[in-house]
Design a protein around this motif. Structure first.
Motif, PDB file in Angstrom:
ATOM      1  N   GLY A   1     117.078  37.199  34.681  1.00  0.00           N
ATOM      2  CA  GLY A   1     117.998  37.971  34.141  1.00  0.00           C
ATOM      3  C   GLY A   1     119.132  39.539  34.041  1.00  0.00           C
ATOM      4  N   ILE A   2     119.126  39.661  35.579  1.00  0.00           N
ATOM      5  CA  ILE A   2     119.424  40.844  35.713  1.00  0.00           C
ATOM      6  C   ILE A   2     120.776  41.148  35.625  1.00  0.00           C
ATOM      7  CG2 ILE A   2     117.360  41.212  37.465  1.00  0.00           C
ATOM      8  CD1 ILE A   2     118.343  40.973  39.402  1.00  0.00           C
ATOM      9  N   GLY A   3     121.837  39.440  35.485  1.00  0.00           N
ATOM     10  CA  GLY A   3     122.864  39.624  35.423  1.00  0.00           C
ATOM     11  C   GLY A   3     123.666  37.703  36.118  1.00  0.00           C
ATOM     12  N   GLU A   4     125.094  37.790  35.421  1.00  0.00           N
ATOM     13  CA  GLU A   4     125.227  36.932  35.832  1.00  0.00           C
ATOM     14  C   GLU A   4     125.441  36.498  37.563  1.00  0.00           C
ATOM     15  OE1 GLU A   4     129.541  34.407  35.257  1.00  0.00           O
ATOM     16  OE2 GLU A   4     129.589  36.184  34.550  1.00  0.00           O
ATOM     17  N   VAL A   5     124.855  35.130  37.725  1.00  0.00           N
ATOM     18  CA  VAL A   5     124.524  34.535  39.037  1.00  0.00           C
ATOM     19  C   VAL A   5     125.677  33.766  39.502  1.00  0.00           C
ATOM     20  CG1 VAL A   5     123.299  33.662  40.747  1.00  0.00           C
ATOM     21  CG2 VAL A   5     122.554  34.203  38.425  1.00  0.00           C
ATOM     22  N   THR A   6     126.402  33.775  40.359  1.00  0.00           N
ATOM     23  CA  THR A   6     127.583  33.540  41.108  1.00  0.00           C
ATOM     24  C   THR A   6     127.162  32.596  42.859  1.00  0.00           C
ATOM     25  OG1 THR A   6     129.431  34.627  40.221  1.00  0.00           O
ATOM     26  CG2 THR A   6     130.143  33.070  41.893  1.00  0.00           C
ATOM     27  N   VAL A   7     127.245  31.531  42.882  1.00  0.00           N
ATOM     28  CA  VAL A   7     127.490  31.085  43.896  1.00  0.00           C
ATOM     29  C   VAL A   7     128.583  31.288  45.084  1.00  0.00           C
ATOM     30  CG1 VAL A   7     125.774  29.083  45.686  1.00  0.00           C
ATOM     31  CG2 VAL A   7     124.880  29.647  42.914  1.00  0.00           C
ATOM     32  N   VAL A   8     128.857  31.308  45.978  1.00  0.00           N
ATOM     33  CA  VAL A   8     130.255  30.748  47.142  1.00  0.00           C
ATOM     34  C   VAL A   8     129.578  30.420  48.133  1.00  0.00           C
ATOM     35  CG1 VAL A   8     130.518  33.635  45.580  1.00  0.00           C
ATOM     36  CG2 VAL A   8     129.760  33.604  47.754  1.00  0.00           C
ATOM     37  N   GLY A   9     130.199  30.197  48.619  1.00  0.00           N
ATOM     38  CA  GLY A   9     130.357  29.218  50.298  1.00  0.00           C
ATOM     39  C   GLY A   9     130.031  30.743  51.432  1.00  0.00           C
ATOM     40  N   ASN A  10     129.726  30.317  52.830  1.00  0.00           N
ATOM     41  CA  ASN A  10     128.886  31.107  53.871  1.00  0.00           C
ATOM     42  C   ASN A  10     130.851  31.642  54.046  1.00  0.00           C
ATOM     43  OD1 ASN A  10     127.874  31.983  55.378  1.00  0.00           O
ATOM     44  ND2 ASN A  10     127.962  30.806  57.056  1.00  0.00           N
TER      45      ASN A  10
END
Length: 455
Positions: free
Chosen positions: A446-455
């Motif tokens: 819960g430390i912030g919205e999580v976004t996954v991006v490519g390398n």
């Protein structure tokens, strides 16, 4: 048997950061000189006001290519001849570009200072910018970019800058350009950037070392003083803006056995009164092996080999348009990414709730102030610091006053500064690691919205 009397320690003498002598050459170039008896290797730092935000649109990296070209050849000497001349002087010459401007660094034995300054002046006033040499430097830079992309620390720094700053701000993009922008650079672009921004009237040279027997004024008159150019118009400095809303960005690297952490936001520059207390408090948080972060994450939990908290000036100006990067950096093993972040946030919450101790403050002062005489033993370290002050529009006695300010800073003031620097709800967290393993544990924190991006 008669023994010689045991030698006694002498009385400690007070130490202060060396004070430079400031003057201006006839061509408008600003000079700071600092005589350091015994320092037979003279250090010269040259600040050129060619900041990265002055690079033409679509040519990010042209300042870096220009810097490298300046140190590799002139109209009079080819790259090979120039390198040979420097070697005969026993000198080293380097240059790099950063957000505030371009820096050229020279080190040379005092006995060969005149010859080396002549070569430096030649590089500044008559650079070659040969099409073939610039093309080689561009190809070299293009070869470096994939290696930087593969480096977790460099990749994290790139992503953090992209996240923090708006796309319109140069700080949001890699300092040395991207593959797309660097590929566009040619000799004409480098020459145009040089002619637009490099001139003696906006340049400052710092000379530090043992100047005994050297007529520096005469040497400079024949070298840097002979460089001519127009005055140029001052450039407007755009204000630094950033979005430090708490959030998490995962740069996915499937199979990574470690996760690189970079947690940051922007803060004040060195003109702000809070800088000294912030330096002290940040050191207590993560400046050494005995800091709070290392005690928990390294010593108690064994998640990492080390975690560091630091403040790095991005741009510092007297009109308040500067900024620094406040960050926490380290790496942890992949399975413990979630627990390590949880413990890190708990360290920050505990610090805010309970504050630093007097013992922590005292150790930090001893380490930061007490080792200063050793830190500045060499001419290069003094010259680099003076050049930093020039670059950041600070007074010549800034470093001396900073150490005095650190020594007088109390525990409560240092606590307030570091808590303000690292608020738990205003930190942008970049994780370079295996998203399949770390995404869910990180979301659960819960430390912030999580976004996954490519390398």
């Amino acid at each position: 048997m008669t023994f010689h009397p045991r030698p006694q320690a002498g009385e400690a003498t007070p130490w202060a950061f060396p004070a430079p002598e400031r003057s201006t050459l006839g061509n408008g170039l600003t000079l700071l000189r600092c005589h350091r008896p015994g320092q037979q290797v003279v250090a010269v730092e040259v600040n050129l006001k060619a900041p990265l935000d002055a690079e033409p649109e679509g040519l990010d990296g042209v300042a870096t290519i220009m810097a490298r070209a300046l140190s590799e050849g002139t109209d009079k000497h080819s790259a090979e001849e120039f390198a040979a001349e420097l070697e005969r002087c026993g000198a080293t010459l380097d240059a790099h570009a950063d957000h505030p401007g371009l820096r050229v660094s020279l080190e040379v034995p005092a006995s060969r200072l005149a010859k080396a300054l002549g070569l430096l002046a030649e590089a500044l006033r008559a650079p070659a910018f040969d099409e073939g040499e610039v093309g080689r430097l561009v190809r070299n830079r293009l070869d470096e970019i994939p290696h930087e992309q593969a480096n977790p620390q460099r990749r994290a720094a790139k992503e953090l800058s992209k996240e923090l700053f708006p796309a319109s701000l140069r700080m949001s993009r890699p300092r040395q350009g991207t593959e797309e922008t660097v590929a566009r650079i040619d000799a004409a672009a480098v020459r145009a950037f040089y002619e637009a921004h490099v001139r003696p009237s906006t340049t400052t040279a710092v000379v530090v070392g043992d100047l005994t027997g050297i007529d520096l004024d005469a040497v400079l008159a024949d070298t840097l003083g002979a460089w001519t150019g127009d005055t140029g118009a001052p450039r407007p400095v755009p204000p630094v803006t950033a979005d430090d809303t708490g959030r998490v960005i995962i740069v996915d690297r499937p199979g990574a056995v470690q996760t690189q952490l970079l947690i940051g936001r922007i803060g004040p520059d060195r003109h702000d009164i809070v800088w000294a207390p912030q330096v002290l408090g940040t050191y207590c948080l993560g400046g050494t092996l005995t800091s709070r972060l290392d005690k928990v994450l390294r010593e108690e939990k064994g998640y990492t080999y080390g975690v560091r908290a630091f403040g790095q000036v991005l741009r510092s100006t007297a009109d308040g348009k500067g900024a620094s990067m406040l960050a926490i950096s380290g790496s942890v093993d992949t399975p413990n990414t979630g627990p390590a972040l949880e413990d890190l946030w708990q360290v920050l919450r505990t610090l805010a709730a309970e504050g630093l101790t007097d013992a922590e403050r005292d150790v930090a002062v001893q380490n930061l102030v007490g080792v200063a005489p050793l830190k500045f033993e060499t001419a290069a370290s003094v010259a680099g610091t003076l050049a930093d002050q020039v670059e950041q529009e600070l007074p010549d006695d800034y470093q001396a006053r900073l150490y005095a300010r650190l020594a007088e800073t109390g525990t409560a003031e240092a606590t307030s500064a570091v808590v303000s620097a690292f608020p738990v709800d205003r930190l942008v967290t970049v994780l370079v690691g295996d998203a399949a393993q770390i995404e869910e544990p990180v979301r659960a924190l819960g430390i912030g919205e999580v976004t996954v991006v490519g390398n």
